[in-house]
Scaffold this motif. Structure first.
Motif, short mmCIF file in Angstrom:
data_model
loop_
_atom_site.label_atom_id
_atom_site.label_comp_id
_atom_site.label_asym_id
_atom_site.label_seq_id
_atom_site.Cartn_x
_atom_site.Cartn_y
_atom_site.Cartn_z
N ARG A 8 0.79 -1.21 0.00
CA ARG A 8 0.00 0.00 0.00
C ARG A 8 0.84 1.28 0.00
O ARG A 8 0.46 2.28 -0.61
N ALA A 9 1.93 1.25 0.79
CA ALA A 9 2.57 2.52 1.14
C ALA A 9 3.06 3.32 -0.08
O ALA A 9 3.08 4.54 -0.04
N ALA A 27 13.61 -1.77 2.99
CA ALA A 27 14.13 -2.40 4.21
C ALA A 27 15.07 -3.56 3.85
O ALA A 27 16.24 -3.35 3.59
N THR A 28 14.53 -4.81 3.79
CA THR A 28 15.40 -5.92 3.37
C THR A 28 15.68 -5.86 1.87
O THR A 28 16.61 -6.48 1.37
N GLY A 29 14.80 -5.16 1.14
CA GLY A 29 14.93 -5.09 -0.32
C GLY A 29 14.14 -6.17 -1.04
O GLY A 29 14.10 -6.20 -2.28
N GLY A 30 13.49 -7.05 -0.27
CA GLY A 30 12.73 -8.16 -0.90
C GLY A 30 11.61 -7.64 -1.79
O GLY A 30 11.47 -8.10 -2.94
N SER A 31 10.81 -6.70 -1.29
CA SER A 31 9.67 -6.19 -2.08
C SER A 31 10.17 -5.47 -3.33
O SER A 31 9.62 -5.65 -4.43
N MET A 39 9.64 2.81 1.92
CA MET A 39 10.59 2.09 2.76
C MET A 39 11.30 1.00 1.97
O MET A 39 10.66 0.07 1.44
N ASP A 96 8.24 3.23 -3.38
CA ASP A 96 7.94 2.64 -2.07
C ASP A 96 8.68 3.45 -1.03
O ASP A 96 9.90 3.61 -1.14
N TYR A 112 2.79 -7.77 0.36
CA TYR A 112 2.93 -7.50 1.80
C TYR A 112 3.99 -8.43 2.35
O TYR A 112 4.24 -9.51 1.78
N ARG A 113 4.62 -8.02 3.45
CA ARG A 113 5.68 -8.85 4.02
C ARG A 113 5.08 -9.84 5.01
O ARG A 113 4.31 -9.45 5.89
#
Ligand code: PRP
Ligand code: URA
Length: 208
Positions: free
Chosen positions: A78-79, A134-138, A132, A130, A102-103
């Motif tokens: 969503r973000a 973060a881990t970079g997965g998305s 954020m 996006d 979504y994570r």
């Protein structure tokens, strides 16, 4: 490093406001949009312009214009949609695709639930949004999906990035440039960015 970090005092000031847990939804959302516009200007610094002839109130002159039909924005739900207005303000005629991810709360791996792109996506430069990284997965999964659809040029825009996420994009997708307002210290045990700003989706949409 294939990453561009905004180094601007006004952006730092705006980041201080959105990091603050007391900042409410309205102001948070407005600042995410403002920083997104700024990131868009930065990401367009290599854009190729076309020469056109125009007439000012004073005289005829040559000017340079962007072909807005060469671009698509892809917010990660969503973000990422919180950044979209800021991008549309800058390039109103870009097309828009959506990726729903979504994570998973325990593995932190992205789970895909939606994917809808403009038909001619392969012919467009794509700017993925996006707040954020973060881990970079998305981010990496989204970039892989776009490449499978034939997209050749991809840029990734984030408000706050973790070193881990930047490293992952550099390793898996070295052709993709990341434009970010800042790189934070690290991820915590829940894969949240430290110091970060918390859950971007919840703060944009007021869901917590
Ligand atoms: C957040 C964020 C990114 C993702 C980043 O989304 O908006 O999409 O996490 O994390 P990663 O780099 O480790 O993949 P979230 O899963 O919270 O979904 P939401 O936007 O629907 O709240
Ligand atoms: N997603 C968020 O919204 N915030 C983080 O810090 C990490 C992932």
């Amino acid at each position: 490093m294939n990453t561009v970090v905004l180094n601007n005092p006004l952006i730092k000031h705006k980041l201080a406001i959105i990091r603050d847990k007391r900042t409410g939804t309205k102001e948070f959302r407005e600042i995410i949009g403002e920083i997104a516009t700024f990131l868009c200007y930065e990401a367009m610094s290599d854009a190729v312009l076309e020469e056109v002839e125009i007439e000012t109130p004073i005289c005829k002159t040559k000017a340079q214009k962007l072909d807005e039909n060469k671009y698509a924005f892809v917010p990660i739900l969503r973000a990422g949609t919180g950044m979209l207005d800021g991008l549309i303000n800058a390039i109103p005629n870009a097309k828009i695709g959506h990726v729903g991810l979504y994570r998973d709360e325990t593995t932190h791996e992205p789970i895909k639930y939606y994917y809808k792109m403009p038909q001619d996506i392969a012919n467009r430069e794509v700017i993925v949004l996006d707040p954020m990284l973060a881990t970079g997965g998305s981010a990496c999964d989204t970039i892989s999906m776009l490449k499978e659809d034939g997209v050749k040029k991809i840029k990734f825009l984030s408000i706050i990035s973790a070193p881990e996420g930047i490293k992952k994009i550099e390793e898996l997708h070295p052709d993709v440039t990341v434009y970010t307002a800042c790189i934070d210290e690290k991820l915590n045990e829940n894969a949240y960015i430290v110091p970060g700003l918390g859950d971007a989706g919840d703060r944009i949409f007021g869901t917590k």
